[in-house]
Enzyme design. Structure first.
Site, PDB file in Angstrom:
ATOM      1  N   TRP A 381      16.388  32.208   1.022  1.00  0.00           N
ATOM      2  CA  TRP A 381      17.402  32.847   1.870  1.00  0.00           C
ATOM      3  C   TRP A 381      17.380  32.271   3.283  1.00  0.00           C
ATOM      4  O   TRP A 381      18.106  32.756   4.147  1.00  0.00           O
ATOM      5  CB  TRP A 381      17.177  34.356   1.914  1.00  0.00           C
ATOM      6  CG  TRP A 381      15.962  34.804   2.700  1.00  0.00           C
ATOM      7  CD1 TRP A 381      14.769  34.155   2.825  1.00  0.00           C
ATOM      8  CD2 TRP A 381      15.834  35.999   3.470  1.00  0.00           C
ATOM      9  NE1 TRP A 381      13.901  34.873   3.607  1.00  0.00           N
ATOM     10  CE2 TRP A 381      14.533  36.009   4.020  1.00  0.00           C
ATOM     11  CE3 TRP A 381      16.688  37.061   3.740  1.00  0.00           C
ATOM     12  CZ2 TRP A 381      14.061  37.054   4.824  1.00  0.00           C
ATOM     13  CZ3 TRP A 381      16.211  38.097   4.547  1.00  0.00           C
ATOM     14  CH2 TRP A 381      14.924  38.091   5.078  1.00  0.00           C
ATOM     15  N   ASP A 382      16.560  31.232   3.527  1.00  0.00           N
ATOM     16  CA  ASP A 382      16.375  30.734   4.883  1.00  0.00           C
ATOM     17  C   ASP A 382      17.668  30.260   5.532  1.00  0.00           C
ATOM     18  O   ASP A 382      17.751  30.172   6.758  1.00  0.00           O
ATOM     19  CB  ASP A 382      15.340  29.606   4.895  1.00  0.00           C
ATOM     20  CG  ASP A 382      13.971  30.091   4.479  1.00  0.00           C
ATOM     21  OD1 ASP A 382      13.836  30.553   3.327  1.00  0.00           O
ATOM     22  OD2 ASP A 382      13.028  30.018   5.286  1.00  0.00           O
ATOM     23  N   GLU A 520       7.457  40.777   1.350  1.00  0.00           N
ATOM     24  CA  GLU A 520       6.950  40.388   0.033  1.00  0.00           C
ATOM     25  C   GLU A 520       5.599  41.002  -0.304  1.00  0.00           C
ATOM     26  O   GLU A 520       5.128  40.859  -1.433  1.00  0.00           O
ATOM     27  CB  GLU A 520       6.868  38.862  -0.050  1.00  0.00           C
ATOM     28  CG  GLU A 520       8.217  38.180   0.038  1.00  0.00           C
ATOM     29  CD  GLU A 520       8.119  36.670   0.087  1.00  0.00           C
ATOM     30  OE1 GLU A 520       9.038  36.010  -0.398  1.00  0.00           O
ATOM     31  OE2 GLU A 520       7.116  36.170   0.630  1.00  0.00           O
ATOM     32  N   LYS A 640       4.425  42.418   5.591  1.00  0.00           N
ATOM     33  CA  LYS A 640       4.210  41.004   5.897  1.00  0.00           C
ATOM     34  C   LYS A 640       5.083  40.550   7.058  1.00  0.00           C
ATOM     35  O   LYS A 640       4.656  39.790   7.919  1.00  0.00           O
ATOM     36  CB  LYS A 640       4.506  40.159   4.663  1.00  0.00           C
ATOM     37  CG  LYS A 640       4.384  38.655   4.881  1.00  0.00           C
ATOM     38  CD  LYS A 640       4.769  37.893   3.630  1.00  0.00           C
ATOM     39  CE  LYS A 640       4.667  36.391   3.837  1.00  0.00           C
ATOM     40  NZ  LYS A 640       5.083  35.625   2.645  1.00  0.00           N
ATOM     41  N   GLN A 641       6.325  41.027   7.074  1.00  0.00           N
ATOM     42  CA  GLN A 641       7.301  40.552   8.048  1.00  0.00           C
ATOM     43  C   GLN A 641       8.378  41.608   8.213  1.00  0.00           C
ATOM     44  O   GLN A 641       8.342  42.652   7.563  1.00  0.00           O
ATOM     45  CB  GLN A 641       7.925  39.244   7.572  1.00  0.00           C
ATOM     46  CG  GLN A 641       8.710  39.367   6.279  1.00  0.00           C
ATOM     47  CD  GLN A 641       8.998  38.039   5.624  1.00  0.00           C
ATOM     48  OE1 GLN A 641       8.169  37.523   4.893  1.00  0.00           O
ATOM     49  NE2 GLN A 641      10.177  37.485   5.882  1.00  0.00           N
TER      50      GLN A 641
END
Length: 825
Positions: A381-382, A520, A640-641
């Site tokens: 998805w970057d 994730e 994680k983010q």
């Protein structure tokens, strides 16, 4: 800024990136950051005299060029598709081959090792002969310069200067010039140049137990006394690769040359008389073709013909510089200071990964660029972090990248049908044909265990693609794309969300179950037999956005276009009404006065953050730490983010309020502040994207804390903050995202409703900057920001005026007009 200079490059000038001295431990990082490319292929900044080993990893990768191999892991047969490491065109090395003295040397002792006595060892940075080493990446011209100085055991000194380019004007060419000077002696030197087909995909340590031998059928030959070629194909897909090299040597005496075609290597050797103080120049021009190229018959024939016609190094350098100058004009971004210097490096890597040449390729946005083999060169998805920048500079590239997704729409629809769903289910990891390429198992390097990988459940990638379509069309005004391929993509993604959403009578709302969000770490509930989570807030809100935008587009389409779309997609009469209902009644969970990351997140245990930080130091990868302990991060409120906070990255506060209002929820600044604070305390930032998103969001919410995260995002790759990952390839999304942080994040620039919306936020660390954008046919619209001032200049043209929307007023700027506006400090 931090002391990042001690660990990375010296900031010599705004337009160079330099490394002084040779550091074997940092070589892989330097190779990634000194990669050269042109949007079609790229080559890591490896030393041409060194083969792949524990220190060096030369690699050349072509956009969209993949192959598939099977491996056995833990008794399971698995398949992986990789971006192929192509034959190495770099090899060129030299040595002193006679026993002549110099610099006061006595000629050597009788009975000594002949190789040592004659100085026959190849000169490389890893030998004791190295005295000085410097590496300079020229960002303005896309040239890598290497300078080395060697002194052998007899005191003979050789200096070597090398210039390298991957041609930005002709995307099939690359070249190296190597200048060799015998400082204090005259004698014979031997120069070996090669094309090497013995390479494999071995650039990522945790993949090395997997099959990486993609190249087979290697053939070599000579086309003329100064030209050699190499041909091969990929093992599974049978894709052809052709390389041809033309090498010339001048400045020496008594030169003779031979060619030797070793197993999978085409080798040329020159023996040259080097005179003291004179320079021997070796020029190597290379052509690379693959069977994916258009308008060719056979790759190696095309490569041989192209290299024969190619001009000399000086002419190639001149046209290469011109092409880079044109790119820099279109992508102008001026930020003062050290941050600006790093951002220019980021822009350099974005431009050479996704250049105008990319528009001719069937390729997507590889998460790690064309710079290494991490993530196998897959497309995630970057692009969500990359296309917003490209939209305003290279809209033709954005359109091509969206075309990559549209060409794989049919495969996404097949994937949905296989899951007994309708619409398009795009894969989390995509490669050549658009099937799901997410690995079945992944290795935890900390525990050494192979574990099931459930990240393919990140269905939100479909929303990211739809968002990119919408943003591109808003910025470019490309209604033709929006009304055809764009509309078709949005409709099938909306159809997928509508089918995946289940109605819960008890809640009176629709729910999306069994998915994974951007975080994730969490892929299942504690103790659950099946992976997946329910009602990830980011997934549900963006799904509602897709449904709403698709309905808006259907309503705005001209009747002929709407009829054609309905016929192509077999749109049923009742579908839009059903989408309308779901877009207003999707469930968003809350707990403790904040938006829940997913339903049940607030019931998870709290983590002892201080204790883990004290024990392990760097705890960015908490998932690996806990798994090695026999635990799982699924049990804890630890992300994680950015996950929920991604909503603040995609949408302004006003847009979020409208989205939540449509869903029947109240959204205000207090709720968002509490939500930001809550997850800020519970995020480990195990992704380079995390600092970027947190900096972006905090710039609007609590700017005093924003810079720390912006700084981490800016330094993420050059300081290798994720611990050894940059050497496996840059993080392209984070690099492009930092550019967009300046372009859109700090300016509040959005494109919607036919206007440019601006709402700058002051940040003392980035108080003044300027850039130019391409907006709806207006090229070179220049924006400048300094404390209390916003400057905007529109080039003269026959285009319509640009409407500017500020928080407190509207302004119309005519072509040829410049304005300066007062804004809050």
């Amino acid at each position: 800024m931090t002391d990042v200079q001690d660990r990375t490059a010296e900031l010599a000038t705004d337009w160079t990136w330099e490394y002084d001295g040779y550091d074997p431990d940092g070589e892989r990082l330097r190779e990634s950051l000194c990669t050269l490319g042109n949007g079609r292929f790229a080559t890591r900044g490896a030393a041409s005299e060194c083969p792949a080993d524990g220190v060096h990893y030369p690699g050349t990768y072509a956009a969209g060029f993949y192959d598939r191999l099977a491996s056995t892991v833990e008794g399971h047969r698995i398949e992986n598709e990789d971006m192929v490491n192509l034959p190495d065109w770099l090899p060129l090395r030299l040595r002193i081959t006679d026993g002549g003295g110099g610099g006061g040397a006595d000629g050597g002792e009788a009975g000594a090792d002949p190789a040592r006595r004659t100085g026959a060892a190849w000169l490389t940075p890893d030998t004791p002969a190295l005295r000085d080493h410097r590496q300079i990446l020229h960002l303005d011209t896309g040239v890598l310069e290497r300078r080395s100085r060697y002194e052998d055991e007899r005191g003979r000194i050789v200096t070597v200067r090398q210039l390298r380019l991957v041609h930005m004007a002709d995307p099939y060419l690359a070249a190296q010039r190597t200048e060799v000077t015998a400082e204090n002696f005259s004698g014979r030197i031997e120069i070996e140049s090669a094309l090497d087909g013995t390479v494999s995909n071995a650039g990522v340590a945790r993949y090395r137990d997997l099959n990486g031998d993609h190249l087979t059928g290697v053939r070599t030959g000579s086309a003329a006394w100064d030209r050699v070629w190499l041909a091969c194909r990929t093992r599974t897909y049978g894709l052809g690769v052709g390389l041809a090299a033309r090498t010339s040597v001048r400045g020496g005496t008594g030169t003779d040359t031979t060619s030797a075609h070793e197993a999978a290597r085409a080798v040329q050797v020159w023996r040259v008389g080097a005179e003291q103080g004179r320079t021997v120049t070796v020029d190597k021009v290379v052509a690379l073709h693959t069977s994916r190229d258009r308008a060719i018959s056979e790759p190696v024939d095309a490569a041989v013909q192209r290299v024969a016609r190619a001009p000399g190094f000086d002419a190639l350098l001149a046209t290469h510089r011109t092409a880079w100058g044109q790119l820099w004009r279109r992508a102008e971004l001026t930020v003062p200071g050290e941050a600006g210097h790093i951002l220019r490096l980021h822009l350099f890597h974005v431009l050479q990964t996704l250049s105008p040449h990319t528009a001719d390729q069937d390729a997507g946005v590889p998460a790690r660029g064309l710079h290494g083999e991490a993530y196998r060169g897959h497309i995630f998805w970057d692009e969500l972090f990359v296309l917003p920048f490209l939209n305003l500079h290279f809209p033709e590239v954005s359109r091509a990248l969206l075309g990559y997704r549209h060409r794989r729409l049919e495969q996404a629809r097949h994937s949905a049908r296989d899951a007994e769903l309708t619409g398009a289910m795009y894969p989390w990891q995509s490669g050549s044909d658009g099937r799901e390429e997410t690995q079945q198992l992944h290795l935890n390097p900390r525990s050494g265990r192979w574990l099931p990988d459930h990240s393919h459940l990140q269905r939100h990638v479909g929303s990211a693609i739809a968002y990119n379509v919408w943003q591109y069309c808003e910025a470019s005004g490309d209604t033709e794309f929006l009304h055809t391929k764009g509309a078709e993509t949005l409709l099938h993604v909306a159809r997928f969300w509508a089918d995946l959403a289940d109605y819960d009578r008890a809640l009176g709302r629709y729910r999306i179950r069994g998915v994974v969000g951007p975080d994730e770490y969490h892929d299942a509930y504690p103790g659950a037999r099946r992976p997946g989570l329910d009602d990830n807030a980011y997934t549900n809100v963006t799904a509602a956005w897709v449904l709403a935008r698709t309905l808006e587009l259907l309503g705005a389409l001209p009747e002929p276009a709407r009829r054609d779309l309905a016929e192509r997609t077999e749109l049923e009469e009742g579908e839009p009404g059903h989408w309308e209902e779901i877009s207003r009644r999707l469930y968003v969970p809350f707990h403790d006065g904040v938006i829940s990351q997913f339903d049940g997140y607030g019931d998870l245990k709290e983590l002892d953050w201080d204790g883990y930080a004290k024990t392990y130091g760097d705890i960015r990868r908490l998932d690996r730490i806990l798994e090695a302990e026999g635990d799982t991060v699924n049990r804890y409120q630890a992300s994680k983010q950015a996950d929920v906070l991604m909503l603040g990255y995609l949408f302004s506060s006003a847009e979020l309020a409208a989205l939540f209002d449509r869903l029947g929820y109240r959204f205000d600044d207090d709720l968002w502040q509490r939500t930001v604070d809550y997850y800020l305390r519970r995020t480990s930032h195990g992704s380079t994207l995390s600092g970027l998103v947190h900096g972006w969001v905090l710039a609007r919410v609590r700017r005093s804390e924003a810079w720390r995260f912006c700084q981490e995002a800016i330094e993420g790759d050059i300081a290798d903050l994720q611990g050894g990952t940059t050497g496996e390839g840059i993080h392209l999304g984070a690099m492009a995202g930092t550019l967009d942080l300046v372009q859109r994040g700090l300016t509040g620039l959005t494109t919607r409703g036919g206007a440019l919306w601006l709402d700058p936020v002051p940040m003392p660390e980035l108080a003044s900057y300027s850039f130019s954008v391409h907006y709806q046919g207006h090229g070179g619209v220049r924006l400048g920001v300094r404390p209390g001032r916003l400057q905007l200049a529109v080039p003269d043209s026959d285009k319509l005026p640009i409407e500017i929307e500020l928080p407190d007023r509207s302004v119309v700027v005519e072509p040829g007009e410049s304005v300066e506006l007062m804004v809050p400090e």
